[in-house]
Design an enzyme around this catalytic site. Structure first.
Site, PDB file in Angstrom:
ATOM      1  N   SER A 165       0.830  -1.200   0.000  1.00  0.00           N
ATOM      2  CA  SER A 165       0.000   0.000   0.000  1.00  0.00           C
ATOM      3  C   SER A 165       0.872   1.261   0.000  1.00  0.00           C
ATOM      4  O   SER A 165       1.686   1.438  -0.909  1.00  0.00           O
ATOM      5  CB  SER A 165      -0.959  -0.045   1.200  1.00  0.00           C
ATOM      6  OG  SER A 165      -1.953   0.953   1.109  1.00  0.00           O
ATOM      7  N   ASP A 260      -9.823  -3.671  -5.424  1.00  0.00           N
ATOM      8  CA  ASP A 260      -9.095  -2.598  -4.753  1.00  0.00           C
ATOM      9  C   ASP A 260      -9.225  -1.321  -5.581  1.00  0.00           C
ATOM     10  O   ASP A 260      -8.977  -1.350  -6.794  1.00  0.00           O
ATOM     11  CB  ASP A 260      -7.625  -3.014  -4.641  1.00  0.00           C
ATOM     12  CG  ASP A 260      -6.720  -1.973  -4.018  1.00  0.00           C
ATOM     13  OD1 ASP A 260      -7.211  -0.910  -3.600  1.00  0.00           O
ATOM     14  OD2 ASP A 260      -5.500  -2.226  -3.962  1.00  0.00           O
ATOM     15  N   HIS A 290      -7.995  -4.712  -1.123  1.00  0.00           N
ATOM     16  CA  HIS A 290      -6.844  -3.988  -0.594  1.00  0.00           C
ATOM     17  C   HIS A 290      -6.625  -4.404   0.863  1.00  0.00           C
ATOM     18  O   HIS A 290      -7.499  -4.212   1.704  1.00  0.00           O
ATOM     19  CB  HIS A 290      -7.087  -2.484  -0.670  1.00  0.00           C
ATOM     20  CG  HIS A 290      -5.870  -1.672  -0.358  1.00  0.00           C
ATOM     21  ND1 HIS A 290      -4.964  -1.297  -1.326  1.00  0.00           N
ATOM     22  CD2 HIS A 290      -5.384  -1.175   0.811  1.00  0.00           C
ATOM     23  CE1 HIS A 290      -3.998  -0.591  -0.772  1.00  0.00           C
ATOM     24  NE2 HIS A 290      -4.222  -0.507   0.536  1.00  0.00           N
TER      25      HIS A 290
END
Length: 331
Positions: A165, A260, A290
């Site tokens: 991320s 995501d 995600h």
């Protein structure tokens, strides 16, 4: 989600619903970063033993000029012969939350599976330290790891940046910074669902805006905290997809999830690198969300993704022994 069929795998849907019920409404009911951290830190943790590795050591390394030292956590695998790849790992959390403890299990798993030395970096967080503080901390930690790889049992010529991320974004950015500043040389950048463009205007941002745990509103809030009122989201050190020339960057292994909001920009960055002649491998998981990478014990796709990152890391040492052939790209 707005009435369309659920695209998550059944196991992922159960996990997403459970996490969403406990996670703060970032950018909605919760807009204060300190309060967000307090809520997340108070969430119950599973009463399980962390994955075993050879050793774990907390250290503080020099930060960029004028800043305090940077806490890092060094993970070494078992006592098999070295030297090994040296991985500098940047945690996720939107540059606002997270730290050494939040990602301890994931880094342990990666250390154990890859056989590499991992240096997990506790870079400064926004909004208290907005962009580019995290970038400068990340680069300072990389320089330290490169200088001390031999001491750590790692191979200085098999140096890797990796993260998930926001940490995947930092890894991509640090590969660019290392190219711009003359090193250190990197053997690989491993990017797990990175944010690569602050514009947030892709198809996947719209298709996955709600219903898949990490929602578009929360991601926008993270960007706002990170950039602050004066930050330039278009700068290549914030949005690596906007880098003018990506040729000559290290080989990349990029993980994306179909549910995501960041999916399309991660895949676009993979294609951008590939077009510029950078060797790229991609691992795309259509039914994942995600954050799925953190659950290799619960999700088969997460175990597969972690194994793929670990194998890409392990290959850096083998490639060096075989004359530096990193192989081609895969989609």
């Amino acid at each position: 989600m707005t009435g369309e069929p659920d695209r998550l795998t059944p196991g992922a849907r159960t996990l997403v619903d459970l996490m969403a019920s406990a996670f703060p409404d970032l950018g909605g009911a919760v807009t204060d970063a300190v309060e967000a951290r307090r809520i997340i830190d108070a969430l119950p943790r599973p009463p399980v033993e962390p994955p075993a590795v050879g050793s774990v050591e907390d250290r503080t390394v020099p930060g960029p000029s004028g800043s305090p030292g940077i806490p890092v956590r060094v993970y070494r695998p078992d006592a098999a012969p070295g030297p090994r790849p040296t991985v500098v790992y940047f945690h996720g959390g939107g540059w606002v939350i997270g730290g050494l403890d939040s990602h301890d299990d994931s880094v342990r798993e990666l250390c154990r599976t890859s056989g590499a030395v991992l240096v997990s970096v506790d870079y400064r967080l926004a909004p208290e330290a907005p962009f580019p503080a995290a970038v400068e901390d990340a680069y300072a930690a990389l320089l330290w790891a490169a200088d001390h790889a031999g001491e750590l049992g790692g191979d200085p010529d098999a140096l890797v940046v990796a993260g998930d991320s926001a940490g995947g974004t930092l890894s991509a950015v640090i590969a660019i910074v290392a190219k711009e500043r003359g090193g250190p040389a990197l053997a690989l950048q491993a990017l797990v669902y990175p944010a690569t463009d602050s514009a947030q205007d892709t198809r996947s941002y719209r298709a996955n805006a709600t219903g898949y745990f990490m929602e578009a509103g929360a991601l926008r809030w993270f960007w706002e905290q990170y950039l602050g009122p004066d930050g330039d989201g278009g700068h290549r050190h914030a949005s690596p997809l906007r880098t003018g020339d990506v040729s000559g960057l290290p080989p990349a292994h990029i993980v994306t999830a179909g549910c995501d909001p960041l999916c399309d920009e991660g895949r676009a960055y993979a294609q951008r690198l590939r077009t510029a002649g950078v060797p790229v491998t991609e691992a795309h998981y259509p039914g994942m969300f995600h954050g799925f990478f953190a659950f290799p014990g619960l999700l088969a796709d997460a175990r597969d993704a972690l194994t793929g990152v670990a194998e890409a890391i392990a290959r850096t040492a083998k490639d060096r022994k075989n004359g530096g052939d990193h192989g081609g790209s895969a989609g």
